[in-house]
Write a protein that holds these residues in place. Structure first.
Motif, PDB file in Angstrom:
ATOM      1  N   LYS A   1      32.306  46.272  34.668  1.00 14.11           N
ATOM      2  CA  LYS A   1      32.400  44.786  35.299  1.00 14.11           C
ATOM      3  C   LYS A   1      33.756  44.135  35.486  1.00 14.11           C
ATOM      4  CE  LYS A   1      30.286  40.504  34.042  1.00 14.11           C
ATOM      5  NZ  LYS A   1      29.392  39.749  33.016  1.00 14.11           N
ATOM      6  N   GLY A   2      34.453  44.342  34.467  1.00 14.13           N
ATOM      7  CA  GLY A   2      35.781  43.813  34.458  1.00 14.13           C
ATOM      8  C   GLY A   2      36.894  44.393  35.598  1.00 14.13           C
ATOM      9  N   LEU A   3      36.658  45.665  35.610  1.00 13.63           N
ATOM     10  CA  LEU A   3      37.452  46.303  36.887  1.00 13.63           C
ATOM     11  C   LEU A   3      37.120  45.713  38.116  1.00 13.63           C
ATOM     12  CD1 LEU A   3      39.486  48.348  37.296  1.00 13.63           C
ATOM     13  CD2 LEU A   3      37.966  50.066  37.460  1.00 13.63           C
ATOM     14  N   ASN A   4      35.656  45.620  38.338  1.00 11.68           N
ATOM     15  CA  ASN A   4      35.310  45.110  39.537  1.00 11.68           C
ATOM     16  C   ASN A   4      35.790  43.893  39.915  1.00 11.68           C
ATOM     17  OD1 ASN A   4      33.763  47.570  40.451  1.00 11.68           O
ATOM     18  ND2 ASN A   4      31.963  46.947  39.384  1.00 11.68           N
ATOM     19  N   SER A   5      35.852  42.861  39.071  1.00  6.04           N
ATOM     20  CA  SER A   5      36.353  41.636  38.948  1.00  6.04           C
ATOM     21  C   SER A   5      37.832  41.781  39.638  1.00  6.04           C
ATOM     22  CB  SER A   5      36.194  40.795  37.782  1.00  6.04           C
ATOM     23  OG  SER A   5      35.051  40.709  37.221  1.00  6.04           O
ATOM     24  N   ILE A   6      38.527  42.403  39.027  1.00 10.33           N
ATOM     25  CA  ILE A   6      39.942  42.651  39.458  1.00 10.33           C
ATOM     26  C   ILE A   6      40.091  43.005  40.834  1.00 10.33           C
ATOM     27  CG2 ILE A   6      42.140  44.029  38.866  1.00 10.33           C
ATOM     28  CD1 ILE A   6      41.442  43.979  35.804  1.00 10.33           C
ATOM     29  N   SER A   7      39.407  44.105  41.282  1.00  7.78           N
ATOM     30  CA  SER A   7      39.381  44.568  42.634  1.00  7.78           C
ATOM     31  C   SER A   7      39.040  43.789  43.498  1.00  7.78           C
ATOM     32  CB  SER A   7      38.387  45.804  42.557  1.00  7.78           C
ATOM     33  OG  SER A   7      37.259  45.655  42.376  1.00  7.78           O
ATOM     34  N   GLN A   8      38.165  42.722  43.170  1.00  6.39           N
ATOM     35  CA  GLN A   8      37.544  41.542  43.986  1.00  6.39           C
ATOM     36  C   GLN A   8      38.699  40.446  44.000  1.00  6.39           C
ATOM     37  OE1 GLN A   8      33.675  40.563  43.249  1.00  6.39           O
ATOM     38  NE2 GLN A   8      33.140  42.726  42.986  1.00  6.39           N
ATOM     39  N   GLY A   9      39.118  40.157  42.956  1.00  5.20           N
ATOM     40  CA  GLY A   9      40.068  38.954  42.746  1.00  5.20           C
ATOM     41  C   GLY A   9      41.503  39.169  43.128  1.00  5.20           C
ATOM     42  N   CYS A  10      42.101  40.580  43.116  1.00  9.01           N
ATOM     43  CA  CYS A  10      43.420  40.671  43.188  1.00  9.01           C
ATOM     44  C   CYS A  10      43.522  41.913  44.409  1.00  9.01           C
ATOM     45  CB  CYS A  10      43.896  41.363  42.001  1.00  9.01           C
ATOM     46  SG  CYS A  10      44.026  40.484  40.583  1.00  9.01           S
ATOM     47  N   PRO A  11      43.074  41.419  45.820  1.00 12.13           N
ATOM     48  CA  PRO A  11      43.138  42.352  46.769  1.00 12.13           C
ATOM     49  C   PRO A  11      44.391  42.852  47.175  1.00 12.13           C
ATOM     50  CG  PRO A  11      43.008  40.126  47.486  1.00 12.13           C
ATOM     51  CD  PRO A  11      42.824  39.849  46.294  1.00 12.13           C
ATOM     52  N   SER A  12      45.678  42.195  46.702  1.00 17.00           N
ATOM     53  CA  SER A  12      46.911  42.807  47.064  1.00 17.00           C
ATOM     54  C   SER A  12      47.376  43.812  46.268  1.00 17.00           C
ATOM     55  CB  SER A  12      47.947  41.685  47.061  1.00 17.00           C
ATOM     56  OG  SER A  12      47.350  40.463  48.027  1.00 17.00           O
ATOM     57  N   LEU A  13      46.753  44.124  45.264  1.00 19.08           N
ATOM     58  CA  LEU A  13      47.140  45.391  44.445  1.00 19.08           C
ATOM     59  C   LEU A  13      47.789  46.518  45.021  1.00 19.08           C
ATOM     60  CD1 LEU A  13      44.755  45.308  41.040  1.00 19.08           C
ATOM     61  CD2 LEU A  13      47.177  44.639  41.432  1.00 19.08           C
ATOM     62  N   GLU A  14      48.988  46.790  44.802  1.00 15.32           N
ATOM     63  CA  GLU A  14      49.385  48.185  44.982  1.00 15.32           C
ATOM     64  C   GLU A  14      49.620  49.120  44.080  1.00 15.32           C
ATOM     65  OE1 GLU A  14      53.274  47.202  47.073  1.00 15.32           O
ATOM     66  OE2 GLU A  14      52.444  45.816  48.594  1.00 15.32           O
ATOM     67  N   PHE A  15      49.587  48.949  42.669  1.00 12.28           N
ATOM     68  CA  PHE A  15      49.898  49.679  41.725  1.00 12.28           C
ATOM     69  C   PHE A  15      48.911  49.638  40.513  1.00 12.28           C
ATOM     70  CE2 PHE A  15      51.256  50.951  37.404  1.00 12.28           C
ATOM     71  CZ  PHE A  15      51.668  52.253  37.893  1.00 12.28           C
ATOM     72  N   LEU A  16      47.907  50.238  40.067  1.00 16.67           N
ATOM     73  CA  LEU A  16      47.176  49.956  39.155  1.00 16.67           C
ATOM     74  C   LEU A  16      47.382  50.884  38.001  1.00 16.67           C
ATOM     75  CD1 LEU A  16      44.746  48.141  37.743  1.00 16.67           C
ATOM     76  CD2 LEU A  16      43.293  49.505  39.383  1.00 16.67           C
ATOM     77  N   ASP A  17      47.315  50.628  36.619  1.00 14.26           N
ATOM     78  CA  ASP A  17      47.379  51.592  35.485  1.00 14.26           C
ATOM     79  C   ASP A  17      46.175  51.234  34.735  1.00 14.26           C
ATOM     80  OD1 ASP A  17      47.806  53.218  33.560  1.00 14.26           O
ATOM     81  OD2 ASP A  17      50.072  52.871  33.441  1.00 14.26           O
ATOM     82  N   VAL A  18      45.285  51.929  34.654  1.00 17.17           N
ATOM     83  CA  VAL A  18      44.215  52.028  33.814  1.00 17.17           C
ATOM     84  C   VAL A  18      44.033  53.163  32.816  1.00 17.17           C
ATOM     85  CG1 VAL A  18      42.742  50.381  34.872  1.00 17.17           C
ATOM     86  CG2 VAL A  18      42.443  53.073  35.407  1.00 17.17           C
ATOM     87  N   SER A  19      45.023  53.835  32.614  1.00 22.07           N
ATOM     88  CA  SER A  19      45.063  54.958  31.657  1.00 22.07           C
ATOM     89  C   SER A  19      44.805  54.582  30.254  1.00 22.07           C
ATOM     90  CB  SER A  19      46.318  55.825  31.776  1.00 22.07           C
ATOM     91  OG  SER A  19      47.432  54.869  31.437  1.00 22.07           O
ATOM     92  N   GLY A  20      43.910  55.346  29.578  1.00 23.98           N
ATOM     93  CA  GLY A  20      43.741  55.090  28.265  1.00 23.98           C
ATOM     94  C   GLY A  20      42.483  54.254  28.113  1.00 23.98           C
ATOM     95  N   CYS A  21      41.646  53.742  29.275  1.00 20.71           N
ATOM     96  CA  CYS A  21      40.495  52.590  29.465  1.00 20.71           C
ATOM     97  C   CYS A  21      39.473  53.591  29.327  1.00 20.71           C
ATOM     98  CB  CYS A  21      40.619  51.783  30.570  1.00 20.71           C
ATOM     99  SG  CYS A  21      41.923  50.841  30.738  1.00 20.71           S
ATOM    100  N   ALA A  22      39.033  53.761  28.022  1.00 18.49           N
ATOM    101  CA  ALA A  22      37.805  54.723  27.712  1.00 18.49           C
ATOM    102  C   ALA A  22      36.436  54.348  28.031  1.00 18.49           C
ATOM    103  CB  ALA A  22      37.832  54.950  26.436  1.00 18.49           C
ATOM    104  N   ASN A  23      36.378  52.875  28.285  1.00 15.73           N
ATOM    105  CA  ASN A  23      35.026  52.575  28.801  1.00 15.73           C
ATOM    106  C   ASN A  23      34.559  52.632  30.170  1.00 15.73           C
ATOM    107  OD1 ASN A  23      34.645  51.797  26.023  1.00 15.73           O
ATOM    108  ND2 ASN A  23      35.614  49.729  26.378  1.00 15.73           N
ATOM    109  N   LEU A  24      35.611  53.154  30.917  1.00 19.69           N
ATOM    110  CA  LEU A  24      35.729  53.436  32.338  1.00 19.69           C
ATOM    111  C   LEU A  24      35.474  54.983  32.633  1.00 19.69           C
ATOM    112  CD1 LEU A  24      38.431  51.273  33.890  1.00 19.69           C
ATOM    113  CD2 LEU A  24      36.243  50.544  33.488  1.00 19.69           C
ATOM    114  N   THR A  25      34.616  55.168  33.605  1.00 24.58           N
ATOM    115  CA  THR A  25      34.272  56.594  34.217  1.00 24.58           C
ATOM    116  C   THR A  25      34.815  56.670  35.689  1.00 24.58           C
ATOM    117  OG1 THR A  25      32.068  56.089  35.521  1.00 24.58           O
ATOM    118  CG2 THR A  25      31.959  56.464  33.280  1.00 24.58           C
ATOM    119  N   SER A  26      35.095  58.037  36.065  1.00 22.87           N
ATOM    120  CA  SER A  26      35.644  58.184  37.209  1.00 22.87           C
ATOM    121  C   SER A  26      34.849  57.458  38.418  1.00 22.87           C
ATOM    122  CB  SER A  26      35.655  59.536  37.511  1.00 22.87           C
ATOM    123  OG  SER A  26      34.466  60.194  37.285  1.00 22.87           O
ATOM    124  N   ARG A  27      33.665  57.383  38.163  1.00 25.96           N
ATOM    125  CA  ARG A  27      32.565  56.707  39.193  1.00 25.96           C
ATOM    126  C   ARG A  27      32.932  55.190  39.186  1.00 25.96           C
ATOM    127  NH1 ARG A  27      25.904  56.655  39.465  1.00 25.96           N
ATOM    128  NH2 ARG A  27      25.876  55.447  41.274  1.00 25.96           N
TER     129      ARG A  27
END
Length: 306
Positions: A231-257
Motif C-alpha cells: 500500500k505504501g509503495l503504491n502511494s509513492i509510485s502514484q505521488g512521485c511520478p518523476s522518480l528515476e531511482f528507487l532503492d527498496v532493498s531490505g524492505c521485507a514486507n514487499l514481494t516481487s509482485r
C-alpha cells in the motif's frame, strides 16, 4: 684555498604570507588537514582559515566512511565535538553555506543552521540519534532551497517532518530515508546503543504516504529496510511520478509482485534496487546471515501467488 661554505637555508616566515595566498593554499587541503593543522599555526593562518569561501561546503562524510563503525561516535562527547565544528562553520559562513554533510550532530545546532543558513541546498545528517522533528521543522520553514536531504538512521524524525519538508521545499529532488538492517541487527550490536536499535521506526506506510503527498517532484528515493507495505509503495509510485531511482532493498514486507505492480507506472524510472528475494544460501556465512534462510523461504512461498 679556502673550502667553500655550505649555502645557508632560506628562512621563511609562513606568517608573512598574504591572506589571498593563504586562502589559496588552504583551499587545496582536505577538511581534516585544515582543522587539525593549519588553523593552529598562527593568528594569520587562523584568520584565513575562517574565510567563508573555504566552508561553503562542509563535508565530514569521508571521515566516517570506513568499514568499521566506532561506538565512540554514538556518545555525547563526540556529538559535542561535531556540534562545536558545525557552530563554528555556521558563524563563519552565514548565508554562504550551501552544503552540509555530517553525522552525529544535535537538535540544537541543526536549529542554528536553520536560523542562519537559508541557502542550504544539500543537508545530510545521517545517524543523528538526538535530531528530532523540532529542528527539522525549522529547517523546512527556513531552508526552502533544499534539493537533497539525507536523514537516514535518524529515528527521532517522523513522517511529520517529511510532510513539512515536502510542502516547504519545492526544489527537493533527492531523499534518503534508509533504516538500519533490522533483519540482521548483529552488525550494529556493540556499536549502536541497543535502545536506539530498538527504536527503529515502524510507521513505514505513514512515511510513504507523507512522501507521496508532499514530494511530487522527487527523482531519487532511498528507503532501504523501511517497513512499508505494498500500500505504501503504491502511494509513492502514484505521488512521485518523476522518480528515476528507487532503492527498496531490505524492505521485507514487499514481494516481487508488489514491486512490479507499483513500478509499472513510473515511466521515468531508470534504476530500481529490490530486496534480494532469491539469495543462494551458499553465498553467505550461516552464523552471520542465518536470517536470510527465513527471508528466502518466505519469498519462495510467495512465488506461488505472483
Amino acid at each position: 684555498m679556502k673550502a667553500e661554505t655550505e649555502p645557508k637555508e632560506l628562512e621563511s616566515d609562513w606568517g608573512e604570507l598574504t591572506r589571498e595566498l593563504l586562502i589559496n593554499i588552504l583551499s587545496r587541503l582536505s577538511v581534516e588537514d585544515r582543522w587539525r593543522g593549519t588553523m593552529l599555526v598562527c593568528k594569520s593562518w587562523f584568520s584565513a582559515f575562517k574565510e567563508p569561501s573555504l566552508h561553503s561546503v562542509f563535508d565530514l562524510d569521508p571521515q566516517f566512511d570506513s568499514p568499521l563503525e566506532s561506538s565512540r561516535w554514538w556518545n555525547s562527547e563526540f556529538e559535542a565535538k561535531i556540534d562545536s565544528m558545525l557552530q563554528s562553520v555556521v558563524q563563519w559562513t552565514q548565508s554562504s553555506l550551501t552544503q552540509i554533510r555530517i553525522r552525529h550532530c544535535s537538535d540544537r545546532y541543526l536549529a542554528l543552521v536553520a536560523l542562519r543558513c537559508p541557502n542550504i541546498e544539500v543537508l545530510s545528517i545521517r545517524s543523528c540519534p538526538r535530531v528530532t522533528d523540532d529542528s527539522m521543522s525549522k529547517i523546512a520553514l527556513s531552508c526552502k532551497k533544499l534539493r537533497e536531504l539525507d536523514i537516514s538512521y535518524c529515528y527521532e524524525i517522523t513522517h511529520e517532518s517529511l510532510v513539512l519538508i515536502g510542502r516547504n521545499c519545492p526544489n527537493l529532488k533527492v531523499l534518503k530515508r534508509n533504516l538500519m538492517n533490522w533483519l540482521d541487527p548483529s552488525q550494529h550490536q556493540g556499536i549502536v546503543p541497543n535502545e536506539y536499535l530498538n527504536a527503529c521506526p515502524q510507521d513505514g506506510d505513514d512515511e510513504a504516504v507523507a512522501i507521496a503527498n508532499s514530494m511530487p517532484t522527487l527523482e531519487h528515493l532511498e528507503i532501504r529496510f523501511s517497513k512499508l507495505s505494498a500500500k505504501g509503495l503504491n502511494s509513492i509510485s502514484q505521488g512521485c511520478p518523476s522518480l528515476e531511482f528507487l532503492d527498496v532493498s531490505g524492505c521485507a514486507n514487499l514481494t516481487s509482485r508488489d514491486i512490479a505492480n507499483a513500478s509499472s507506472s513510473l515511466v521515468h524510472l531508470k534504476e530500481i534496487k529490490k530486496p534480494n528475494f532469491y539469495i543462494p544460501r551458499s553465498v553467505f556465512h550461516t552464523e552471520r546471515y542465518g536470517h536470510w534462510s527465513l527471508y528466502d523461504e518466505r519469498f519462495q512461498t510467495d512465488i506461488f501467488r505472483i
